[in-house]
Design a protein around this motif. Structure first.
Motif, PDB file in Angstrom:
ATOM      1  N   THR A  25       0.833  -1.202   0.000  1.00 15.86           N
ATOM      2  CA  THR A  25       0.000   0.000   0.000  1.00 15.86           C
ATOM      3  C   THR A  25       0.873   1.260   0.000  1.00 15.86           C
ATOM      4  N   PRO A  26       0.274   2.413  -0.278  1.00 18.08           N
ATOM      5  CA  PRO A  26       1.034   3.671  -0.182  1.00 18.08           C
ATOM      6  C   PRO A  26       1.614   3.921   1.211  1.00 18.08           C
ATOM      7  N   GLU A  27       1.035   3.261   2.231  1.00 21.49           N
ATOM      8  CA  GLU A  27       1.539   3.376   3.608  1.00 21.49           C
ATOM      9  C   GLU A  27       2.637   2.351   3.886  1.00 21.49           C
ATOM     10  N   ASN A  28       3.144   1.690   2.836  1.00 18.10           N
ATOM     11  CA  ASN A  28       4.199   0.665   2.931  1.00 18.10           C
ATOM     12  C   ASN A  28       3.780  -0.547   3.753  1.00 18.10           C
ATOM     13  N   LYS A  29       2.533  -0.942   3.608  1.00 14.24           N
ATOM     14  CA  LYS A  29       2.052  -2.162   4.260  1.00 14.24           C
ATOM     15  C   LYS A  29       1.825  -3.224   3.188  1.00 14.24           C
ATOM     16  N   ILE A  30       2.186  -4.458   3.532  1.00 18.60           N
ATOM     17  CA  ILE A  30       1.986  -5.590   2.629  1.00 18.60           C
ATOM     18  C   ILE A  30       0.561  -6.101   2.811  1.00 18.60           C
ATOM     19  N   ILE A  31      -0.126  -6.306   1.710  1.00 21.98           N
ATOM     20  CA  ILE A  31      -1.479  -6.854   1.758  1.00 21.98           C
ATOM     21  C   ILE A  31      -1.369  -8.380   1.781  1.00 21.98           C
ATOM     22  N   LEU A  32      -1.968  -8.974   2.805  1.00 15.97           N
ATOM     23  CA  LEU A  32      -1.960 -10.420   2.975  1.00 15.97           C
ATOM     24  C   LEU A  32      -3.391 -10.921   3.109  1.00 15.97           C
ATOM     25  N   VAL A  33      -3.565 -12.205   2.849  1.00 16.52           N
ATOM     26  CA  VAL A  33      -4.856 -12.840   3.061  1.00 16.52           C
ATOM     27  C   VAL A  33      -4.640 -14.074   3.930  1.00 16.52           C
ATOM     28  N   GLU A  34      -5.565 -14.278   4.856  1.00 14.32           N
ATOM     29  CA  GLU A  34      -5.529 -15.497   5.653  1.00 14.32           C
ATOM     30  C   GLU A  34      -6.633 -16.410   5.143  1.00 14.32           C
ATOM     31  N   GLN A  35      -6.266 -17.673   4.902  1.00 15.01           N
ATOM     32  CA  GLN A  35      -7.252 -18.641   4.445  1.00 15.01           C
ATOM     33  C   GLN A  35      -6.863 -20.036   4.911  1.00 15.01           C
ATOM     34  N   TYR A  36      -7.856 -20.892   4.982  1.00 11.79           N
ATOM     35  CA  TYR A  36      -7.626 -22.269   5.417  1.00 11.79           C
ATOM     36  C   TYR A  36      -7.078 -23.072   4.249  1.00 11.79           C
ATOM     37  N   ARG A  37      -6.036 -23.857   4.510  1.00 17.19           N
ATOM     38  CA  ARG A  37      -5.427 -24.721   3.501  1.00 17.19           C
ATOM     39  C   ARG A  37      -5.612 -26.162   3.935  1.00 17.19           C
ATOM     40  N   LYS A  38      -6.526 -26.851   3.290  1.00 11.82           N
ATOM     41  CA  LYS A  38      -6.896 -28.216   3.669  1.00 11.82           C
ATOM     42  C   LYS A  38      -5.706 -29.160   3.653  1.00 11.82           C
ATOM     43  N   ALA A  39      -4.805 -29.007   2.673  1.00 13.06           N
ATOM     44  CA  ALA A  39      -3.652 -29.920   2.585  1.00 13.06           C
ATOM     45  C   ALA A  39      -2.804 -29.883   3.848  1.00 13.06           C
ATOM     46  N   LEU A  40      -2.749 -28.748   4.525  1.00 13.70           N
ATOM     47  CA  LEU A  40      -1.964 -28.605   5.753  1.00 13.70           C
ATOM     48  C   LEU A  40      -2.836 -28.627   7.008  1.00 13.70           C
ATOM     49  N   GLU A  41      -4.160 -28.648   6.820  1.00  7.40           N
ATOM     50  CA  GLU A  41      -5.121 -28.654   7.931  1.00  7.40           C
ATOM     51  C   GLU A  41      -4.912 -27.471   8.871  1.00  7.40           C
ATOM     52  N   ARG A  42      -4.707 -26.290   8.270  1.00 10.15           N
ATOM     53  CA  ARG A  42      -4.531 -25.079   9.080  1.00 10.15           C
ATOM     54  C   ARG A  42      -4.725 -23.840   8.221  1.00 10.15           C
ATOM     55  N   SER A  43      -4.929 -22.725   8.884  1.00  9.90           N
ATOM     56  CA  SER A  43      -4.995 -21.443   8.193  1.00  9.90           C
ATOM     57  C   SER A  43      -3.590 -20.930   7.969  1.00  9.90           C
ATOM     58  N   LEU A  44      -3.396 -20.301   6.819  1.00  9.86           N
ATOM     59  CA  LEU A  44      -2.113 -19.673   6.493  1.00  9.86           C
ATOM     60  C   LEU A  44      -2.347 -18.225   6.122  1.00  9.86           C
ATOM     61  N   ILE A  45      -1.337 -17.434   6.378  1.00 14.26           N
ATOM     62  CA  ILE A  45      -1.333 -16.041   5.943  1.00 14.26           C
ATOM     63  C   ILE A  45      -0.412 -15.981   4.734  1.00 14.26           C
ATOM     64  N   GLU A  46      -0.952 -15.487   3.614  1.00 20.42           N
ATOM     65  CA  GLU A  46      -0.238 -15.524   2.345  1.00 20.42           C
ATOM     66  C   GLU A  46      -0.409 -14.220   1.579  1.00 20.42           C
ATOM     67  N   ILE A  47       0.457 -14.030   0.585  1.00 19.96           N
ATOM     68  CA  ILE A  47       0.220 -12.958  -0.367  1.00 19.96           C
ATOM     69  C   ILE A  47      -0.899 -13.431  -1.302  1.00 19.96           C
ATOM     70  N   PRO A  48      -1.626 -12.509  -1.922  1.00 20.71           N
ATOM     71  CA  PRO A  48      -2.666 -12.919  -2.871  1.00 20.71           C
ATOM     72  C   PRO A  48      -2.065 -13.763  -3.993  1.00 20.71           C
ATOM     73  N   ALA A  49      -2.794 -14.792  -4.393  1.00 18.56           N
ATOM     74  CA  ALA A  49      -2.293 -15.707  -5.417  1.00 18.56           C
ATOM     75  C   ALA A  49      -3.463 -16.435  -6.051  1.00 18.56           C
ATOM     76  N   GLY A  50      -3.195 -17.049  -7.190  1.00 15.92           N
ATOM     77  CA  GLY A  50      -4.242 -17.829  -7.833  1.00 15.92           C
ATOM     78  C   GLY A  50      -3.721 -18.604  -9.019  1.00 15.92           C
ATOM     79  N   LYS A  51      -4.527 -19.562  -9.452  1.00 13.67           N
ATOM     80  CA  LYS A  51      -4.189 -20.472 -10.537  1.00 13.67           C
ATOM     81  C   LYS A  51      -4.410 -19.812 -11.887  1.00 13.67           C
ATOM     82  N   LEU A  52      -3.502 -20.093 -12.807  1.00 13.15           N
ATOM     83  CA  LEU A  52      -3.671 -19.661 -14.188  1.00 13.15           C
ATOM     84  C   LEU A  52      -4.841 -20.415 -14.807  1.00 13.15           C
ATOM     85  N   GLU A  53      -5.692 -19.714 -15.507  1.00 13.16           N
ATOM     86  CA  GLU A  53      -6.776 -20.341 -16.258  1.00 13.16           C
ATOM     87  C   GLU A  53      -6.290 -20.582 -17.682  1.00 13.16           C
ATOM     88  N   PRO A  54      -6.858 -21.558 -18.387  1.00 14.78           N
ATOM     89  CA  PRO A  54      -6.406 -21.846 -19.758  1.00 14.78           C
ATOM     90  C   PRO A  54      -6.431 -20.601 -20.646  1.00 14.78           C
TER      91      PRO A  54
END
Length: 183
Positions: free
Chosen positions: A52-81
């Protein structure tokens, strides 16, 4: 010839899914022996370092079933065809965070788990952030909490293993280095 190349003798696709495919390849090794390789095929993904302009990193917290826990991550996503990584990054940034960017700068492309998967992540830095008019628009099966933290707070999250995935830890390191050079 590629150094230490393993040539595929036979490939057996075991599973085709929405996100991944699983196959087992019989391969010929450089020493003439054969072996099996269990492999995951993935279309690739993007990840976005959004500061952000205030020099803060934008993160998202979400549950990750493969690890059976919530993680805090940078925004991300899968490429579509057929999607270019830049387009996917802009789309995911807005969908997950409600922010748009004036431009994206490519940082690096890296393999996530090259021992068994062909997934690569295209990492971008988002510049010129502004709030989108319609805010975050999550998929029906996506539940995230948005947070904005300082680089120092993000570093502590890595130490505390709240940030536990490689792409986000790499992003925090990149952001720290970038801002220490600029200041």
């Amino acid at each position: 010839m590629k150094k230490f190349e393993e040539k595929t003798i036979h490939s057996n696709r075991l599973y085709e899914g929405k996100i991944i495919n699983l196959k087992v390849d019989d391969v010929s090794l450089p020493n003439g022996h054969t072996s099996k390789r269990e492999l995951i095929e993935h279309p690739g993904a993007v990840a976005i370092i959004a500061i952000t302009p205030e020099n803060k990193i934008i993160l998202v917290e979400q549950y990750r079933k493969a690890l059976e826990r919530s993680l805090i991550e940078i925004p991300a996503g899968k490429l579509e065809p057929g999607e270019a990584p830049e387009y996917t990054a802009m789309r995911e940034l807005e969908e997950e965070t409600g922010y748009t960017a004036e431009k994206l700068v490519k940082i690096q492309t890296f393999a996530t788990s090259p021992g068994f998967a062909n997934e690569v992540v295209h990492l971008f830095a988002a510049e010129g952030l502004s709030k989108a008019t319609n805010g975050a628009v999550l998929d029906d099966d996506e539940f995230v909490e948005l947070m904005e933290v300082t680089i120092e707070e993000a570093e502590q999250m890595v130490v505390d293993e709240k940030i536990y995935d490689a792409k986000t830890a790499f992003a925090v390191l990149w952001a720290k280095q970038r801002f220490s050079i600029e200041n």
